[in-house]
Design a protein around this motif. Structure first.
Motif, PDB file in Angstrom:
ATOM      1  N   SER A  63       0.828  -1.207   0.000  1.00 33.11           N
ATOM      2  CA  SER A  63       0.000   0.000   0.000  1.00 33.11           C
ATOM      3  C   SER A  63       0.868   1.265   0.000  1.00 33.11           C
ATOM      4  N   LEU A  64       1.978   1.247   0.715  1.00 34.28           N
ATOM      5  CA  LEU A  64       2.894   2.391   0.698  1.00 34.28           C
ATOM      6  C   LEU A  64       3.551   2.536  -0.675  1.00 34.28           C
ATOM      7  N   TYR A  85      -4.272   3.810   2.378  1.00 38.39           N
ATOM      8  CA  TYR A  85      -5.025   3.398   3.566  1.00 38.39           C
ATOM      9  C   TYR A  85      -6.125   2.368   3.318  1.00 38.39           C
ATOM     10  N   HIS A  86      -6.164   1.739   2.157  1.00 37.50           N
ATOM     11  CA  HIS A  86      -7.274   0.829   1.882  1.00 37.50           C
ATOM     12  C   HIS A  86      -7.247  -0.469   2.685  1.00 37.50           C
ATOM     13  N   HIS A  87      -6.191  -0.689   3.471  1.00 33.40           N
ATOM     14  CA  HIS A  87      -6.149  -1.848   4.375  1.00 33.40           C
ATOM     15  C   HIS A  87      -6.267  -1.439   5.839  1.00 33.40           C
ATOM     16  N   PRO A  96      -1.405   0.708   6.922  1.00 35.86           N
ATOM     17  CA  PRO A  96      -0.058   0.775   7.481  1.00 35.86           C
ATOM     18  C   PRO A  96       0.070   1.573   8.782  1.00 35.86           C
ATOM     19  N   GLU A  97      -0.937   2.380   9.136  1.00 35.91           N
ATOM     20  CA  GLU A  97      -0.761   3.268  10.290  1.00 35.91           C
ATOM     21  C   GLU A  97      -1.692   2.995  11.462  1.00 35.91           C
ATOM     22  N   GLY A  98      -2.618   2.068  11.316  1.00 34.81           N
ATOM     23  CA  GLY A  98      -3.553   1.791  12.403  1.00 34.81           C
ATOM     24  C   GLY A  98      -4.574   2.899  12.596  1.00 34.81           C
ATOM     25  N   LEU A  99      -4.960   3.566  11.500  1.00 35.67           N
ATOM     26  CA  LEU A  99      -5.999   4.599  11.584  1.00 35.67           C
ATOM     27  C   LEU A  99      -7.322   3.947  11.968  1.00 35.67           C
ATOM     28  N   ALA A 100      -8.229   4.753  12.543  1.00 34.60           N
ATOM     29  CA  ALA A 100      -9.527   4.226  12.964  1.00 34.60           C
ATOM     30  C   ALA A 100     -10.644   5.166  12.538  1.00 34.60           C
ATOM     31  N   GLY A 101     -11.831   4.585  12.366  1.00 38.04           N
ATOM     32  CA  GLY A 101     -13.039   5.360  12.102  1.00 38.04           C
ATOM     33  C   GLY A 101     -12.909   6.328  10.955  1.00 38.04           C
ATOM     34  N   ASP A 102     -13.422   7.533  11.191  1.00 38.16           N
ATOM     35  CA  ASP A 102     -13.452   8.563  10.149  1.00 38.16           C
ATOM     36  C   ASP A 102     -12.091   9.179   9.840  1.00 38.16           C
ATOM     37  N   THR A 103     -11.044   8.795  10.581  1.00 33.70           N
ATOM     38  CA  THR A 103      -9.708   9.279  10.220  1.00 33.70           C
ATOM     39  C   THR A 103      -9.207   8.563   8.965  1.00 33.70           C
ATOM     40  N   PRO A 105      -9.606   7.880   5.211  1.00 32.51           N
ATOM     41  CA  PRO A 105     -10.315   8.579   4.130  1.00 32.51           C
ATOM     42  C   PRO A 105     -11.504   7.762   3.619  1.00 32.51           C
ATOM     43  N   LEU A 106     -12.590   8.462   3.307  1.00 34.81           N
ATOM     44  CA  LEU A 106     -13.796   7.816   2.798  1.00 34.81           C
ATOM     45  C   LEU A 106     -13.477   6.880   1.636  1.00 34.81           C
ATOM     46  N   GLU A 107     -12.684   7.340   0.696  1.00 32.58           N
ATOM     47  CA  GLU A 107     -12.365   6.539  -0.479  1.00 32.58           C
ATOM     48  C   GLU A 107     -11.651   5.244  -0.108  1.00 32.58           C
ATOM     49  N   ALA A 108     -10.805   5.274   0.902  1.00 28.14           N
ATOM     50  CA  ALA A 108     -10.121   4.060   1.363  1.00 28.14           C
ATOM     51  C   ALA A 108     -11.121   3.089   1.984  1.00 28.14           C
ATOM     52  N   ARG A 109     -12.075   3.617   2.734  1.00 26.47           N
ATOM     53  CA  ARG A 109     -13.109   2.754   3.335  1.00 26.47           C
ATOM     54  C   ARG A 109     -13.974   2.118   2.259  1.00 26.47           C
ATOM     55  N   VAL A 110     -14.228   2.852   1.186  1.00 27.70           N
ATOM     56  CA  VAL A 110     -15.000   2.318   0.053  1.00 27.70           C
ATOM     57  C   VAL A 110     -14.215   1.195  -0.625  1.00 27.70           C
ATOM     58  N   ILE A 111     -12.946   1.431  -0.908  1.00 24.69           N
ATOM     59  CA  ILE A 111     -12.116   0.415  -1.558  1.00 24.69           C
ATOM     60  C   ILE A 111     -12.033  -0.843  -0.690  1.00 24.69           C
ATOM     61  N   ALA A 112     -11.895  -0.675   0.603  1.00 23.77           N
ATOM     62  CA  ALA A 112     -11.763  -1.827   1.502  1.00 23.77           C
ATOM     63  C   ALA A 112     -12.940  -2.791   1.357  1.00 23.77           C
TER      64      ALA A 112
END
Length: 165
Positions: A63-64, A85-87, A96-103, A105-112
């Motif tokens: 992903s990086l 961030y799609h994973h 790769p960073e352990g982001l959570a929730g709305d942090t 990006p919307l597009e990454a959540r869609v791809i996931a």
């Protein structure tokens, strides 16, 4: 895989009220969402056995690498963060960073969601394909932990019925 993920992801993105221009640009970027896998050795990508922790670390770097490639390609630069961030997972246990929730990006959540659904229903060298119903159950079971629950609901209610036609 990339083609089907781009169809599913762009259909979900469109159902969120995005313009045709945004949807088209997003679809094109999603086409290359796994471009970073070029850094993963073929013997790992095609491995039938259980992956080692070292293998997983190499895969997680894709992903990086994809992000870095898209930052150079001006046409897709706007979606580089989505590729990076799609994973990630909404519970913060992704990479790769352990982001959570709305942090995330919307597009990454869609791809996931699109990526997971396609992977489950297409099968892989190391596992057989699930039925659509099994994949939907899996998405529902992971809504709110791995996936954005509201996006899962939209995907199941609005996207899958249209795609199935």
């Amino acid at each position: 895989h990339n083609n089907q993920v781009s169809v599913l992801a762009s259909a979900l993105y469109e159902s969120l009220g995005k313009s045709q221009k945004e949807v088209c640009a997003f679809r094109n970027a999603v086409q290359v969402h796994d471009i970073g896998k070029i850094i993963v050795p073929g013997e790992i990508m095609n491995k039938k056995a259980v992956l080692s922790m070292e293998d997983w670390e190499k895969i997680r770097r894709h992903s990086l690498a994809g992000y870095q490639i898209l930052k150079v390609l001006k046409e897709h630069e706007a979606y580089a963060d989505a590729i990076l961030y799609h994973h990630e997972r909404v519970d913060g246990k992704g990479y790769p960073e352990g982001l959570a929730g709305d942090t995330i990006p919307l597009e990454a959540r869609v791809i996931a969601i699109a990526d997971a659904y396609e992977a489950m229903t297409a099968g892989r060298i190391y596992k057989k394909a699930m039925t659509g119903e099994e994949a939907v159950a899996e998405l529902k079971n992971n809504a709110g932990t791995q996936f954005d629950a509201s996006l899962v609901a939209i995907f199941i209610d609005r996207v899958l019925p249209v795609i199935a036609q």
